[in-house]
Design a protein around this motif. Structure first.
Motif, PDB file in Angstrom:
ATOM      1  N   SER A  77       0.866   7.324-116.381  1.00 11.97           N
ATOM      2  CA  SER A  77       1.930   6.298-116.159  1.00 11.97           C
ATOM      3  C   SER A  77       3.258   6.509-115.911  1.00 11.97           C
ATOM      4  O   SER A  77       3.524   5.151-115.621  1.00 11.97           O
ATOM      5  CB  SER A  77       1.639   6.297-118.060  1.00 11.97           C
ATOM      6  N   THR A  97     -12.242   8.854-116.726  1.00 11.30           N
ATOM      7  CA  THR A  97     -14.108   7.517-117.147  1.00 11.30           C
ATOM      8  C   THR A  97     -14.532   8.183-118.339  1.00 11.30           C
ATOM      9  O   THR A  97     -15.104   7.785-119.249  1.00 11.30           O
ATOM     10  CB  THR A  97     -15.463   7.539-116.562  1.00 11.30           C
ATOM     11  N   ALA A 100     -11.975   6.177-120.229  1.00  8.51           N
ATOM     12  CA  ALA A 100     -11.615   4.088-119.506  1.00  8.51           C
ATOM     13  C   ALA A 100     -10.816   3.726-120.275  1.00  8.51           C
ATOM     14  O   ALA A 100      -9.826   3.220-119.759  1.00  8.51           O
ATOM     15  CB  ALA A 100     -12.828   4.327-119.448  1.00  8.51           C
ATOM     16  N   ASN A 101     -10.553   3.885-121.771  1.00 11.51           N
ATOM     17  CA  ASN A 101      -9.830   2.053-121.805  1.00 11.51           C
ATOM     18  C   ASN A 101      -8.562   2.756-121.758  1.00 11.51           C
ATOM     19  O   ASN A 101      -7.372   2.269-121.766  1.00 11.51           O
ATOM     20  CB  ASN A 101      -9.750   2.311-123.310  1.00 11.51           C
ATOM     21  N   TYR A 103      -7.201   4.639-119.422  1.00 10.40           N
ATOM     22  CA  TYR A 103      -7.152   5.230-118.060  1.00 10.40           C
ATOM     23  C   TYR A 103      -6.542   3.691-117.456  1.00 10.40           C
ATOM     24  O   TYR A 103      -5.898   2.893-116.737  1.00 10.40           O
ATOM     25  CB  TYR A 103      -8.242   5.492-117.502  1.00 10.40           C
ATOM     26  N   ARG A 104      -7.089   2.514-117.940  1.00  5.27           N
ATOM     27  CA  ARG A 104      -7.123   1.393-117.514  1.00  5.27           C
ATOM     28  C   ARG A 104      -5.573   0.696-117.691  1.00  5.27           C
ATOM     29  O   ARG A 104      -4.846  -0.663-117.613  1.00  5.27           O
ATOM     30  CB  ARG A 104      -8.396   0.238-118.285  1.00  5.27           C
ATOM     31  N   GLN A 105      -5.669   0.957-119.484  1.00  5.77           N
ATOM     32  CA  GLN A 105      -3.827   0.709-120.173  1.00  5.77           C
ATOM     33  C   GLN A 105      -3.017   1.030-118.920  1.00  5.77           C
ATOM     34  O   GLN A 105      -1.825   0.837-118.083  1.00  5.77           O
ATOM     35  CB  GLN A 105      -3.634   1.402-121.315  1.00  5.77           C
TER      36      GLN A 105
END
Length: 105
Positions: A77, A97, A100-101, A103-105
């Motif tokens: 980040s 993975t 994952a949530n 990581y996507r943020q």
């Protein structure tokens, strides 16, 4: 550092452990492919990409996560929000993975 074809730039490699031989070999393979050489002779003395075929590596990378995935996500980040962003992220292994949530943020 990107060239006009849009096929180069600054990258960051995400990986597990700096001590994992398998991951180190994968990193070296990525570097060799991107610089177009099968030996390390074309890379600088650290083995990192430094402008070969337009590719370079962020000073903060590779990012390792073997000890703490939360810490690795924080580092990622910080990298993505820095004044010197990356053009490409290459991950080795499956660690993003697992969370994952985040990581996507």
């Amino acid at each position: 550092m990107s060239n006009t074809s849009g096929r180069s730039g600054k990258l960051c490699i995400l990986t597990g452990s700096s001590q994992d031989t398998n991951h180190q070999e994968r990193i070296q393979g990525i570097r060799q492919q991107l610089c177009g050489e099968l030996t390390n002779d074309a890379l600088d003395r650290t083995g990192r990409l430094n402008g070969e075929h337009g590719w370079s590596e962020s000073d903060r990378c590779p990012l390792y996560n073997s000890v703490n995935q939360q810490n690795a996500l924080l580092k990622l980040s910080t990298l993505l929000n820095s004044t010197s962003p990356v053009d490409a992220i290459i991950r080795i292994g499956s660690w993003p993975t697992h969370q994952a949530n985040l990581y996507r943020q």
